[in-house]
Motif scaffolding. Structure first.
Motif, mmCIF file in Angstrom:
data_model
loop_
_atom_site.group_PDB
_atom_site.id
_atom_site.type_symbol
_atom_site.label_atom_id
_atom_site.label_comp_id
_atom_site.label_asym_id
_atom_site.label_seq_id
_atom_site.Cartn_x
_atom_site.Cartn_y
_atom_site.Cartn_z
ATOM 1 N N MET A 222 5.712 17.952 -24.524
ATOM 2 C CA MET A 222 7.081 17.933 -25.616
ATOM 3 C C MET A 222 7.704 17.077 -25.605
ATOM 4 N N SER A 223 8.325 16.343 -26.424
ATOM 5 C CA SER A 223 8.738 15.029 -26.390
ATOM 6 C C SER A 223 9.913 14.987 -27.736
ATOM 7 N N VAL A 224 10.034 13.994 -28.423
ATOM 8 C CA VAL A 224 11.054 14.138 -29.474
ATOM 9 C C VAL A 224 10.055 12.582 -30.545
ATOM 10 N N PRO B 285 20.616 16.075 -21.572
ATOM 11 C CA PRO B 285 21.488 16.792 -20.548
ATOM 12 C C PRO B 285 20.207 15.697 -18.905
ATOM 13 N N VAL B 286 18.860 15.498 -19.835
ATOM 14 C CA VAL B 286 18.254 15.242 -18.391
ATOM 15 C C VAL B 286 18.050 13.907 -18.390
ATOM 16 N N GLY B 287 18.645 13.263 -19.129
ATOM 17 C CA GLY B 287 18.431 11.330 -19.450
ATOM 18 C C GLY B 287 17.083 11.100 -19.651
ATOM 19 N N THR C 109 10.189 12.884 -19.377
ATOM 20 C CA THR C 109 10.812 14.414 -18.467
ATOM 21 C C THR C 109 11.928 15.145 -19.266
ATOM 22 N N CYS C 110 11.294 14.915 -20.924
ATOM 23 C CA CYS C 110 12.324 15.467 -22.251
ATOM 24 C C CYS C 110 11.738 17.222 -22.367
ATOM 25 N N THR C 111 12.556 18.136 -22.294
ATOM 26 C CA THR C 111 12.452 19.744 -22.221
ATOM 27 C C THR C 111 12.191 19.859 -23.965
ATOM 28 N N SER C 112 12.448 19.099 -24.398
ATOM 29 C CA SER C 112 12.282 20.161 -25.972
ATOM 30 C C SER C 112 13.923 20.642 -25.859
#
Ligand SMILES: Cc1cc2nc3c(=O)[nH]c(=O)nc-3n(C[C@H](O)[C@H](O)[C@H](O)COP(=O)(O)OP(=O)(O)OC[C@H]3O[C@@H](n4cnc5c(N)ncnc54)[C@H](O)[C@@H]3O)c2cc1C
Ligand code: SF4
Ligand code: SF4
Lengths: 395, 57
Positions: free
Chosen positions: B1-3, B21-23, B37-40
Motif C-alpha cells: 500500500m502506498s501512494v 495522519p501517520v507521518g 507506514t502509509c495506510t492508503s
C-alpha cells in the motif's frame, strides 16, 4: 558547525529566523537550519502583510517590498464591493512582500545577531534522553550527524515533523487546511487594494485573492477548505478564474501550498522542545495570514529560551511561559477567527450577498475586520447569531 | 500500500506532509518520499493542490 548549542531552530521561515535572532541577541549559542538550499524559495505565500504588525519586528526595506496597498476590498458573489481597512490619512497600510528576499533578510538578521545558519541541512529526527528532547539528527549534503541542544525549536512550517517526533500530534485533518494555488500574473491592472472574492461560485470554503505586486503584476490565488475539495483541485479552479475574469493575464510563476486553519492546537511544548509559527498551527483560520503571527511567536519563544538558560531549566516548567503567552495573545485571535470562519463556510452565496447589501449607505472604509463584523452582526443578528459571543452579549 | 507521486506535477509545497495522519510522507527539497507506514487512507491525494498524488491500493 559545533556539535552542541543552547538552541537549535529547525526551519528558516519567519518563525525560525525571529526565534534564532531573539535567542542569539540574548547571548545564547544558536544554530538555525534550513533544509532547502535557498532560504525562502520556492515561495508558498501570497505575500500580503499589515504594516504595523511587521514594523514591530523589522525596519521596512525596499529590497523586499514589492508593493504597498491602500487597504482591502471584499467582493460579494454578486460583485458588491466592501472597501475597508483604509487609512483615513491616505497612507498605505499594507505591503506585498517579495518573500524570497524577505525570508533571507530575516535569516541574515539572525546571523548578524550571532546565530549560525546552515542551509541544505534537514532535521531527520530528535535526540532524547529520559524522555527529554536533547538535540536533533540532521543531514547536511547527504551526511548524517547528531547535534545536541538544550532546546529544539520546531519552526518547520505546514509540513512540520518536529512536533510529531516529540510526541505532539500536529497532523491536520482535511477541514484544518486550505489547499491553495496562486499565479503571479502580468499584463493586468491590479489597482491599489488587496481584493478578496468570496463565494462558492469561485471556490468552496475559501476565497480568491488578488494582491498587487507593482508594474502590472499581482499574486492571484485561491484556497479550498480541504474537507470541501472533493475531486476539485485548487489549480483548476484558479485557471478557471483567470480564464473567466482576466483572460489577458500572463502567468509568470506558479505557487502551491497548504495553510493550517485549525485554530489553536492543544499542545506546543514538551521538555526541551517548542513549536512556533505554522508548525504550531498559528496562522489565522479566517484570513490564512501567518507571517506576523509566526514572527510574534518566534519572539516570545526566543525570549523564553533566554529565560530557560538563566534558570538552567529546559523543561515544560519554564517553557510553559511561551505556551501561556502565545495563547493569551495570538491564540485568542485565532479562536475568534475560527468562529467566524466556521460560520462563513456555512453561508450560501445569496446570504453573503445579503450581508454585503446590508452595509449599503454605511461607511466601513476605515474599519478593521472586527469592527466590520460588529456592524454586520447588528444588521443581521439572525444570520450571524453564532458570532454573538464575539461581542458584548447584551447587543 | 502506498501512494504514487507524479514528480513532474508536484509543486513541492508540503501540504500533503502536513495532513498525513501517520507521518508517512517527507518532502526532501523537491521530491516527496513515502515510507511503508502509509495506510492508503487517501487524505494526501485529496489535499494536493495540483493532483500530483494517486493512492495505490
Ligand atoms: C498559498 C499561501 C498563501 C499565503 N498567503 C499569506 C499572506 O498573504 N500573508 C500571510 O501573512 N501569510 C500567508 N500565508 C501563510 C504564511 O506563508 C505562513 O504562515 C508563514 O510562512 C509561516 O512561517 P513559518 O516560519 O512558520 O513557516 P515557513 O515559512 O513555512 O518556514 C518553514 C521552513 O522550515 C523548513 N523545514 C521544514 N522541515 C524542515 C526540516 N526537517 N529541516 C530543516 N528545515 C525544514 C522549510 O523548508 C521552510 O523553509 C500563505 C500561505 C500559503 C500556502
Ligand atoms: S495515503 Fe494516507 S497514510 Fe498514505 S501517505 Fe497519504 S495521507 Fe499518508
Ligand atoms: S501536496 Fe501535492 S504538490 Fe504539494 S508536495 Fe504534496 S504532492 Fe507535491
Amino acid at each position: 558547525m559545533k556539535n552542541r548549542y543552547d538552541v537549535i531552530v529547525v526551519g528558516a521561515g519567519p518563525a525560525g529566523s525571529i526565534t534564532a535572532k531573539t535567542a542569539a541577541s540574548g547571548g545564547l549559542s544558536v544554530l538555525l537550519i534550513e533544509k532547502r538550499q535557498e532560504i525562502g524559495d520556492p515561495v508558498r505565500c501570497a505575500e500580503g502583510v499589515g504594516k504595523d504588525a511587521l514594523i514591530k519586528h523589522i525596519e521596512p526595506d525596499k529590497k523586499w517590498i514589492a508593493a504597498e496597498v491602500k487597504g482591502s476590498m471584499i467582493l460579494a458573489p454578486d460583485g458588491t464591493e466592501i472597501k475597508m481597512s483604509e487609512d483615513a490619512s491616505s497612507k498605505k497600510i499594507g505591503y506585498v512582500l517579495e518573500r524570497k528576499v524577505f525570508d533571507r533578510a530575516l535569516a541574515q538578521k539572525a546571523a548578524m545577531a550571532g546565530a549560525e545558519v546552515m542551509v541544505k541541512t534537514r532535521a531527520t529526527g530528535l535526540l532524547r534522553n529520559n524522555g527529554k528532547v536533547t538535540g536533533i539528527n540532521a543531514m547536511y549534503m547527504g551526511e548524517t550527524q547528531e547535534i545536541k541542544a538544550d532546546i529544539v525549536i520546531g519552526a518547520d512550517g505546514v509540513e512540520s515533523k518536529v512536533g510529531r517526533w516529540g510526541g505532539i500530534d500536529t497532523s491536520l485533518k482535511p477541514g484544518d487546511i486550505e489547499t491553495c494555488a496562486q499565479f503571479l500574473v502580468s499584463n493586468i491592472d491590479a489597482g491599489e487594494y488587496s481584493k478578496f472574492f468570496l463565494g462558492e461560485k469561485y471556490t468552496p470554503g475559501g476565497y480568491v485573492w488578488i494582491f498587487p505586486k507593482g508594474e502590472n503584476t499581482a499574486n492571484v490565488g485561491l484556497g479550498i477548505l480541504g474537507s470541501k475539495s472533493g475531486n476539485v483541485r485548487a489549480i483548476s479552479l484558479l485557471q478557471r478564474f483567470i480564464d473567466n475574469y482576466m483572460p489577458h493575464a500572463k502567468i509568470l510563476e506558479i505557487v502551491v501550498g497548504g495553510v493550517p486553519v485549525s485554530g489553536p492546537i492543544k499542545q506546543t511544548i514538551t521538555d526541551g522542545l517548542m513549536l512556533v509559527g505554522d508548525a504550531a498551527r498559528q496562522s489565522d483560520p479566517l484570513t490564512g495570514g501567518g507571517i506576523t503571527n509566526a514572527m510574534d511567536a518566534g519572539k516570545m519563544a526566543g525570549e523564553v529560551c533566554i529565560r530557560a538558560k538563566e534558570n538552567g531549566d529546559y523543561s515544560v516548567r519554564t517553557l510553559k511561559e511561551y505556551e501561556d503567552k502565545w495563547r493569551a495573545s495570538i491564540g485568542r485571535e485565532l479562536s475568534k477567527s475560527l468562529l467566524v470562519k466556521n460560520l462563513l463556510i456555512k453561508l450560501t452565496d445569496e446570504q453573503l450577498n445579503q450581508l454585503a447589501h446590508s452595509l449599503n449607505g454605511i461607511d466601513v472604509s476605515g474599519m478593521e475586520l472586527s469592527s466590520l463584523l460588529l456592524v454586520l452582526f447588528k444588521k443581521n443578528p439572525k444570520l450571524l447569531w453564532e458570532l454573538r459571543t464575539l461581542f458584548n452579549p447584551r447587543i | 500500500m502506498s501512494v504514487d507521486v507524479n514528480r513532474y506535477k508536484c509543486g513541492y509545497c508540503g501540504a500533503c506532509v502536513g495532513v498525513c495522519p501517520v507521518g508517512a510522507l517527507e518532502l526532501v527539497e523537491t521530491w516527496i518520499e513515502v515510507d511503508n507506514t502509509c495506510t492508503s487512507c487517501g487524505v494526501c491525494a485529496k489535499i494536493c493542490p495540483v493532483g500530483a498524488l494517486v493512492v495505490v491500493k
